[in-house]
Design a protein around this motif. Structure first.
Motif, PDB file in Angstrom:
ATOM      1  N   GLU A 183       0.819  -1.211   0.000  1.00  0.00           N
ATOM      2  CA  GLU A 183       0.000   0.000   0.000  1.00  0.00           C
ATOM      3  C   GLU A 183       0.854   1.263   0.000  1.00  0.00           C
ATOM      4  OE1 GLU A 183      -3.273   0.316  -0.307  1.00  0.00           O
ATOM      5  OE2 GLU A 183      -3.617  -1.843  -0.309  1.00  0.00           O
ATOM      6  N   ASN A 184       0.294   2.300  -0.589  1.00  0.00           N
ATOM      7  CA  ASN A 184       0.922   3.615  -0.637  1.00  0.00           C
ATOM      8  C   ASN A 184       0.494   4.403   0.603  1.00  0.00           C
ATOM      9  OD1 ASN A 184       1.471   6.337  -1.120  1.00  0.00           O
ATOM     10  ND2 ASN A 184       1.198   6.115  -3.328  1.00  0.00           N
ATOM     11  N   GLU A 185       1.450   4.854   1.383  1.00  0.00           N
ATOM     12  CA  GLU A 185       1.150   5.566   2.617  1.00  0.00           C
ATOM     13  C   GLU A 185       0.352   6.840   2.370  1.00  0.00           C
ATOM     14  OE1 GLU A 185       4.247   4.794   1.632  1.00  0.00           O
ATOM     15  OE2 GLU A 185       5.242   3.621   3.190  1.00  0.00           O
ATOM     16  N   GLY A 218      -1.660   7.433  -0.097  1.00  0.00           N
ATOM     17  CA  GLY A 218      -3.016   7.039  -0.466  1.00  0.00           C
ATOM     18  C   GLY A 218      -3.857   6.729   0.761  1.00  0.00           C
TER      19      GLY A 218
END
Length: 144
Positions: free
Chosen positions: A76-78, A80
């Motif tokens: 996951e993209n932090e 995002g």
């Protein structure tokens, strides 16, 4: 994938928790206590991301509540997730008109409903505030 979402007050009391992977009650309690303690101990100047127990933990403080999201460490993209937290807060704010800790405490089922409209099976499925709030406002109009 999102593993859990927590809303915690400044005293470290969990006000809302939602898990998207199975953990026993004891594991959940230990995980929450550890993560909450670490988040509350961090200063405003520190980054809003940290790693703990194989999770990437992203948190943000809004007024008296901390919104904490645990995600897969590598997937996951932090930023995002920070944007998701902001969207969740804005949606709660729009529904409760300036959301506070008491709104969450006394309307826990509605807060869960809003969160469940946004996240299903650990994936963000809706980020449009109007689309998220449409079903709950329809239910509110029926129940009056």
């Amino acid at each position: 994938m999102i593993k859990f979402v927590l809303m915690v007050n400044k005293q470290g009391q969990t006000r809302l928790s939602s898990y998207y992977e199975w953990l026993t009650i004891e594991e959940r309690g230990a995980l929450e206590a550890e993560i909450i303690r670490k988040c509350l101990a961090r200063t405003e100047n520190q980054c809003s991301f940290m790693e703990n127990r194989g999770y990437k933990v992203v948190y943000r403080r809004y007024a008296s509540l901390f919104f904490i999201v645990g995600v897969d460490q590598d997937e996951e993209n932090e930023l995002g997730i920070l944007e998701f937290i902001h969207c969740l807060v804005e949606t709660l704010d729009k529904y409760f008109s300036n959301v506070c800790e008491l709104d969450i405490m006394f309307n826990l089922e509605k807060a869960h409903f809003i969160l469940n409209e946004m996240v299903q099976n650990g994936h963000v499925v809706e980020a449009n505030k109007a689309n998220v709030l449409k079903p709950i406002t329809m239910l509110d109009s029926i129940s009056k």
